[in-house]
Every structure is written in C-alpha cells, then in structure tokens.
Design an enzyme around this catalytic site. Structure first.
Site, PDB file in Angstrom:
ATOM      1  CG  ASP A  89     153.266  51.489 -43.832  1.00 49.97           C
ATOM      2  OD1 ASP A  89     152.236  52.055 -43.413  1.00 49.97           O
ATOM      3  OD2 ASP A  89     153.494  51.295 -45.042  1.00 49.97           O
TER       4      ASP A  89
ATOM      5  CB  VAL B  52     142.231  60.251 -41.365  1.00 48.38           C
ATOM      6  CG1 VAL B  52     142.351  60.792 -39.965  1.00 48.38           C
ATOM      7  CG2 VAL B  52     140.986  60.791 -42.040  1.00 48.38           C
TER       8      VAL B  52
ATOM      9  NE  ARG C 232     149.729  58.591 -46.996  1.00 53.32           N
ATOM     10  CZ  ARG C 232     149.633  57.978 -48.196  1.00 53.32           C
ATOM     11  NH1 ARG C 232     149.717  56.658 -48.265  1.00 53.32           N
ATOM     12  NH2 ARG C 232     149.487  58.672 -49.286  1.00 53.32           N
TER      13      ARG C 232
ATOM     14  CB  THR D 276     162.039  55.756 -51.284  1.00 56.49           C
ATOM     15  OG1 THR D 276     160.706  56.210 -51.546  1.00 56.49           O
ATOM     16  CG2 THR D 276     163.017  56.871 -51.603  1.00 56.49           C
TER      17      THR D 276
ATOM     18  CG  MET E 267     146.578  53.086 -44.022  1.00 57.30           C
ATOM     19  SD  MET E 267     147.290  54.548 -44.786  1.00 57.30           S
ATOM     20  CE  MET E 267     146.187  54.779 -46.165  1.00 57.30           C
ATOM     21  N   GLY E 268     149.285  50.257 -42.705  1.00 56.72           N
ATOM     22  CA  GLY E 268     150.499  49.557 -42.302  1.00 56.72           C
ATOM     23  C   GLY E 268     151.070  48.697 -43.407  1.00 56.72           C
TER      24      GLY E 268
END
Ligand code: F6P
Length: 371
Positions: free
Chosen positions: A133, A296, A298, A111, A175-176
């Site tokens: 992240d 999960v 997020r 973004t 995640m990350g």
C-alpha cells in the site's frame, strides 16, 4: 552472542523472504543466533518457531509470500479458543524463555502498532516496513509496493486492449487499503483515463465529463483505475461527520455506538466499484465492466526493486540490532536508511497529499481524477 527472533506479520507482500534472507545473512555475519516465529504474532504468543541458519536462508530471495507464514493477529486482541485475549504477557514470556536480545518484525502499519505495544512491554524491537500500500509514514519506501505496482500496471495495459476492442468502460479495482498510492501509481504508469483515489473524493458528473470529452475526440472506451478505498463526495462528507462523532464521543458506550454507525455507513459502499460501473453505464450508454485485481497484486516473485530494497532494509535491520538501536522502524529517506522511533510511526497513515507530484503529473497528462 546475541539471540534474535524474527517474524512476519499482516498481509503477505513480495519481498518478505528477501528481507528475511537479508536480515538473516547479515545477522549471522554479525555473530547472532536466529529463530523465526511462525504464523506472525501467534508464533510469538505460543512459542512456535524454527531455527534459522545459513542453509535455511538459501533459495528464498526470489520466492513470493513468506516462508515464516503470517497472520493478522494483534498483541492485545488475539482469538484464542473462540475468545479474544490479550497475549502481551505470553509474548514476553516466550521472549524471555528463548533468551532473546531482540525481536525483528516485518510488517505494515498494523505491525508498527503491535511492535510499539511490545516495546511498551519491555521488549527490544526493530520493525521493517513491508506493504504493497506504500502507506507507512516516515519512510519513502516499503517493500512489496514496487511489485504490486508492476502487476497492477500490467493489468491496466491488458485491460486497455479489451476496453478498446469492445468500446467499453472498464473499471479496475486496485488495492491500497485507505490510501491511493497503488491506484495512482499504476494508473499513471498504465495510462488510465480516470484514476479515483480515497484522498480525492469523486463526483459522477466529473467522471462522465472526462468520458464524454474522450468520446468527442473519437475515443469510445475508457479505463478507470479505482482504488479500493475510493469514495464519492457525498459518502466522503458523511464519513467525515461519522469520524468526528467517534472523536467527540465522551464515554466508552458513546464511542462504541458512534463506531457502530460508522461501520454501518462503511457497509453501504461494499459494492461501490460495481455500483459505479452501473451508474456510468446508465449515464454514458457505454457498456461497463469491473475487474477486481485482488490478491494477484500481492502474489508471486518480487521485482528487482523490491528484492534490492528488502535486502537493504534487512541488512540495515541486523546492523540496528547489533548497535542496540531498538524501538525503531528501519525505513528509507532518499538514498539513505533512516531509523525512525516507532512512536512516530504507529497509528499513522501516509496518505497521498493533494499537491503530490504524482497528482500534478496525472492532471497534466489530462487524466481525470473525478474532481
Ligand atoms: O495491506 C495490504 C492489503 O493487501 C490491502 O491493500 C488490502 O486492503 C488488505 O491488505 C487486504 O487484507 P486481507 O489480506 O486481510 O484480506
């Protein structure tokens, strides 16, 4: 009276609604009129929006996701009627048609890049950093991270008891994207025995060493926190070469070819957490299982720290618009809010430094980092 548009873009994250509310309430208090573009940048491209007033901002502080919805659309490459189009002009037209004085974009690294494209097209833009992240440069914090950290830590806690009961190795994939903040933070907080992050490529031998050392101490199970971008040393070396080839390519055709071979290399590690589990089982003789935490991490209600941060940044974003500070990300530096030029943010990634406090702390509590 200023008229301002707001949108959420990129992956959703807990705290987005708290930031919309924080921005909206402060903006209305500063005498601004608001509209919210729906579905991320697509809403701006196609003039899809809803009016926002105090009433519509009620009851969303604690709600996960984003009431404005989101997408991973890009300004210059948006799929429209089955083909990729540059929607910059359409977005400028929407901005002008709605007599906007500014647009506020809540999102992550992608973004920030899109925000800078709109700045270059002449729009007044303020970006608020959102991502689970924690990989946005020049801001200490981004909302979403604290909640994801809590969820991933809770998962590691729960996986400990099952790993222990079965004498198994459990690998939990966290995640990350390309950074290891979430896996490292949750791994430390949850007491993972090994933590693997992209910034520290691992060797299978070293992981086995940690597991076998634990066995020698009578601990016949291990929990391994694996960042989704984690890689072994051999793959990391090949990727470094592939990246260099992309950088060195001298023509558009050569760049495209180098990118294709880099993508083919990336494909080889799609199943890497499962492959690692199989290798560990073969090498240690301990049953190994994989849990992918996925989305999960997020979802759901933001924790207090994210609600607080999102409210701080949302309200600070409204002040920035009122002051006419544009082309910036409103982030944090220590206890302060910081205005950072988007030119310093876009296209960069905040990786975990090798000598970061968290890395040192993990090593000091005898957590294996696979190196
Ligand atoms: O950036 C947030 C994030 O959840 C990353 O951790 C992950 O790599 C990615 O988004 C997943 O993307 P998508 O929502 O497009 O599947």
């Amino acid at each position: 009276m200023k008229r301002v548009g707001i949108l959420t873009a990129g992956g959703d994250a807990p705290g987005l609604n708290a930031a919309i509310r924080g921005f909206g309430r402060a903006a209305i208090g500063l005498d601004m009129e608001l509209i919210g573009f729906t579905g991320g940048l697509r809403g701006l491209a196609f003039n899809n929006y809803i009016d926002i007033n105090s009433g519509s901002l009620g009851g969303i502080l604690t709600v996960g996701g984003t009431v404005l919805r989101t997408s991973r659309d890009k300004v210059h490459r948006m799929m429209v009627d089955g083909e990729e189009r540059d929607m910059t002009a359409a977005m400028v037209e929407t901005y002008e048609r709605n007599n906007l004085d500014a647009i506020v974009m809540l999102g992550g690294g992608g973004t920030a890049k899109n925000a800078l494209r709109l700045v270059k097209a002449g729009l007044n833009v303020v970006h608020l950093p959102k991502t689970i992240d924690n990989d946005i440069v020049h801001t200490d914090d981004s909302f979403g991270f604290a909640t994801a950290l809590e969820i991933a830590t809770d998962a590691i806690d729960r996986l400990h008891s099952t790993a222990h009961s079965h004498h198994r190795i459990i690998l939990v994939e966290i995640m990350g994207h390309k950074a290891g903040w979430l896996a490292l933070g949750a791994g430390i907080a949850g007491g993972a025995d090994v933590i693997l992050i992209p910034e520290i490529p691992y060797s299978l031998d070293k992981i086995c060493e940690t597991i076998n050392k634990r066995r020698a101490q009578g601990k016949h199970f291990s929990v391994i926190a694996v960042a989704e971008g984690a890689m072994d040393q051999e793959y990391a070396e090949k990727m470094a070469v592939a990246n260099q080839l992309v950088k060195d390519a001298s023509s558009p055709e050569a760049v495209a070819m180098a990118k294709r071979s880099r993508a083919a290399l990336a494909d080889t590690r799609r199943e890497s957490t499962f492959a690692l589990a199989r290798q560990l089982e073969a090498r240690t003789g301990l049953e190994s299982r994989v849990t992918i935490l996925g989305y999960v991490q997020r979802g759901g209600t933001p924790v207090a720290a994210d609600r607080l941060l999102a409210t701080r940044l949302g309200t600070a974003g409204a002040e920035a618009v009122a002051d006419g500070s544009f082309g910036i990300m409103v982030g944090t530096a220590g206890a302060q809010v910081a205005h950072v030029p988007l030119t310093d943010v876009a296209g960069k990634v905040k990786y975990v430094p090798q000598d970061h406090d968290w890395v040192k702390a993990a090593r000091q509590v005898e957590t294996g980092l696979g190196d």
